[in-house]
Design a protein around this motif. Structure first.
Motif, PDB file in Angstrom:
ATOM      1  N   UNK A 292       0.960  -1.115   0.093  1.00  0.00           N
ATOM      2  CA  UNK A 292       0.080   0.058  -0.115  1.00  0.00           C
ATOM      3  C   UNK A 292       0.808   1.342  -0.059  1.00  0.00           C
ATOM      4  N   UNK A 293       0.257   2.323  -0.217  1.00  0.00           N
ATOM      5  CA  UNK A 293       1.181   3.512  -0.362  1.00  0.00           C
ATOM      6  C   UNK A 293       2.114   3.912   0.632  1.00  0.00           C
ATOM      7  N   UNK A 294       1.494   3.679   1.844  1.00  0.00           N
ATOM      8  CA  UNK A 294       2.265   3.967   3.132  1.00  0.00           C
ATOM      9  C   UNK A 294       3.137   2.895   3.635  1.00  0.00           C
ATOM     10  N   UNK A 295       3.418   1.939   3.126  1.00  0.00           N
ATOM     11  CA  UNK A 295       4.037   0.797   3.634  1.00  0.00           C
ATOM     12  C   UNK A 295       5.615   1.100   3.719  1.00  0.00           C
ATOM     13  N   UNK A 296       6.066   2.252   2.835  1.00  0.00           N
ATOM     14  CA  UNK A 296       7.517   2.766   2.680  1.00  0.00           C
ATOM     15  C   UNK A 296       7.636   4.002   3.609  1.00  0.00           C
ATOM     16  N   UNK A 297       6.787   4.356   4.233  1.00  0.00           N
ATOM     17  CA  UNK A 297       7.223   5.586   5.215  1.00  0.00           C
ATOM     18  C   UNK A 297       8.185   5.437   6.100  1.00  0.00           C
ATOM     19  N   UNK A 298       8.127   4.160   6.739  1.00  0.00           N
ATOM     20  CA  UNK A 298       9.432   3.927   7.871  1.00  0.00           C
ATOM     21  C   UNK A 298      10.603   4.013   7.024  1.00  0.00           C
ATOM     22  N   UNK A 299      10.689   3.259   6.161  1.00  0.00           N
ATOM     23  CA  UNK A 299      12.025   2.920   5.392  1.00  0.00           C
ATOM     24  C   UNK A 299      12.646   4.584   4.815  1.00  0.00           C
ATOM     25  N   UNK A 300      11.638   5.331   4.253  1.00  0.00           N
ATOM     26  CA  UNK A 300      11.987   6.528   3.899  1.00  0.00           C
ATOM     27  C   UNK A 300      12.222   7.663   4.865  1.00  0.00           C
ATOM     28  N   UNK A 301      11.804   7.436   5.865  1.00  0.00           N
ATOM     29  CA  UNK A 301      11.695   8.586   7.032  1.00  0.00           C
ATOM     30  C   UNK A 301      13.219   9.139   7.197  1.00  0.00           C
ATOM     31  N   UNK A 302      14.394   8.519   6.969  1.00  0.00           N
ATOM     32  CA  UNK A 302      15.662   8.995   7.317  1.00  0.00           C
ATOM     33  C   UNK A 302      16.124  10.310   6.262  1.00  0.00           C
ATOM     34  N   UNK A 303      15.240  10.438   5.081  1.00  0.00           N
ATOM     35  CA  UNK A 303      15.453  11.410   3.899  1.00  0.00           C
ATOM     36  C   UNK A 303      14.922  12.635   4.374  1.00  0.00           C
ATOM     37  N   UNK A 304      13.886  12.640   5.316  1.00  0.00           N
ATOM     38  CA  UNK A 304      13.105  13.680   5.595  1.00  0.00           C
ATOM     39  C   UNK A 304      13.695  15.105   5.933  1.00  0.00           C
ATOM     40  N   UNK A 305      15.071  14.880   6.533  1.00  0.00           N
ATOM     41  CA  UNK A 305      15.944  16.032   6.851  1.00  0.00           C
ATOM     42  C   UNK A 305      16.696  16.709   5.904  1.00  0.00           C
ATOM     43  N   UNK A 306      16.277  16.130   4.560  1.00  0.00           N
ATOM     44  CA  UNK A 306      17.147  16.802   3.259  1.00  0.00           C
ATOM     45  C   UNK A 306      16.386  17.906   2.935  1.00  0.00           C
ATOM     46  N   UNK A 307      16.995  18.684   1.945  1.00  0.00           N
ATOM     47  CA  UNK A 307      16.256  19.497   0.903  1.00  0.00           C
ATOM     48  C   UNK A 307      15.345  18.903   0.159  1.00  0.00           C
TER      49      UNK A 307
END
Length: 277
Positions: free
Chosen positions: A154-169
């Motif tokens: 589902x579209x939110x299954x990757x939220x945890x994996x991609x979380x480390x990117x959130x501090x970038x521009x």
């Protein structure tokens, strides 16, 4: 209405947990049949899930018939909110499919949140960003990218994996999304016995020129083409597919198979519920 024999109505998936035999698409098929006076087929995924399948992807059988005259083996890459792929060679028995990775959803969500835009047109903002390979390699270790077949997301299954990117521009996040997608696709292609000679891209992601360029650089010996380039309508293939699946339901023909969704029904699952006016 008198010109229309049948409606294939997918609805919108808001919850998908096949391991617990749950998949939920909102949209009232019975009400649609009553309001239009047209026989409607809906709830396409439920039976497959009840028969041990992932309930997704369902479009591969249509991909096979739609693109069967192309150079083989071929791979159809459908990039919607989640991306799925269909692979086939000379016969229907060769058809394999699964969800491969997140699709447009994380990038579209970011564009909406940061810029009040629906999407990154042509992938231009992503193209201006810098990729962080060290961070990407760490993200690719996440278990969501290493599930065994059959698999669906589902579209939110990757939220945890991609979380480390959130501090970038934002542009750097988008650039990393594209690179991760390319890496995951390249790894998944290794699962097939023969390398596809071409990849046909459909869905909204077919308009992301930057992503297509990245895929072509990553997969140098496989030709990347959009469905439009081989004579089909990129925007309507998914809708066409559910019309096709609705007809198969009326004819009591299966729409999903062991090698597409993992259904345990050896004859394939006959998906969809018929709603009369």
């Amino acid at each position: 209405a008198s010109d229309i024999d049948l409606i294939g109505f997918h609805g919108q998936t808001i919850f998908h947990q096949p391991a617990n035999k749950i998949t939920w698409q909102i949209g009232n098929s019975q009400l649609l049949a009553l309001l239009t006076g047209i026989k409607t087929v809906g709830d396409f995924r439920v039976r497959d899930v009840l028969e041990g399948g992932q309930g997704a992807p369902l479009v591969p059988i249509y991909h096979y018939y739609l693109f069967s005259k192309l150079l083989k083996p071929t791979l159809i890459l459908n990039i919607g909110g989640v991306a799925n792929l269909s692979y086939f060679d000379e016969n229907l028995e060769s058809l394999q499919a699964f969800d491969t990775c997140f699709g447009n959803a994380p990038a579209n969500d970011l564009m909406h949140k940061k810029f009040q835009k629906e999407f990154d047109e042509n992938g231009d903002l992503a193209k201006s960003g810098k990729i962080n390979l060290e961070l990407i390699n760490k993200i690719l270790e996440h278990k969501v990218f290493h599930q065994t077949l059959p698999k669906s997301f589902s579209r939110n299954d990757f939220d945890e994996a991609l979380a480390p990117l959130q501090g970038l521009e934002p542009q750097d996040i988008l650039a990393c999304y594209s690179q991760i997608f390319a890496e995951v696709l390249a790894n998944d292609i290794k699962l097939f016995s023969k390398k596809p000679k071409q990849i046909i891209v459909c869905g909204g992601g077919a308009y992301n020129k930057n992503l297509l360029d990245i895929l072509q650089k990553k997969l140098v010996d496989i030709k990347i083409l959009t469905a439009q380039e081989v004579g089909f309508n990129v925007d309507s293939i998914e809708a066409e597919a559910f019309a096709f699946l609705a007809i198969r339901r009326i004819l009591n023909l299966p729409i999903s198979f062991k090698k597409t969704t993992g259904t345990l029904n050896l004859n394939g699952s006959i998906g969809g519920i018929i709603f009369e006016k």
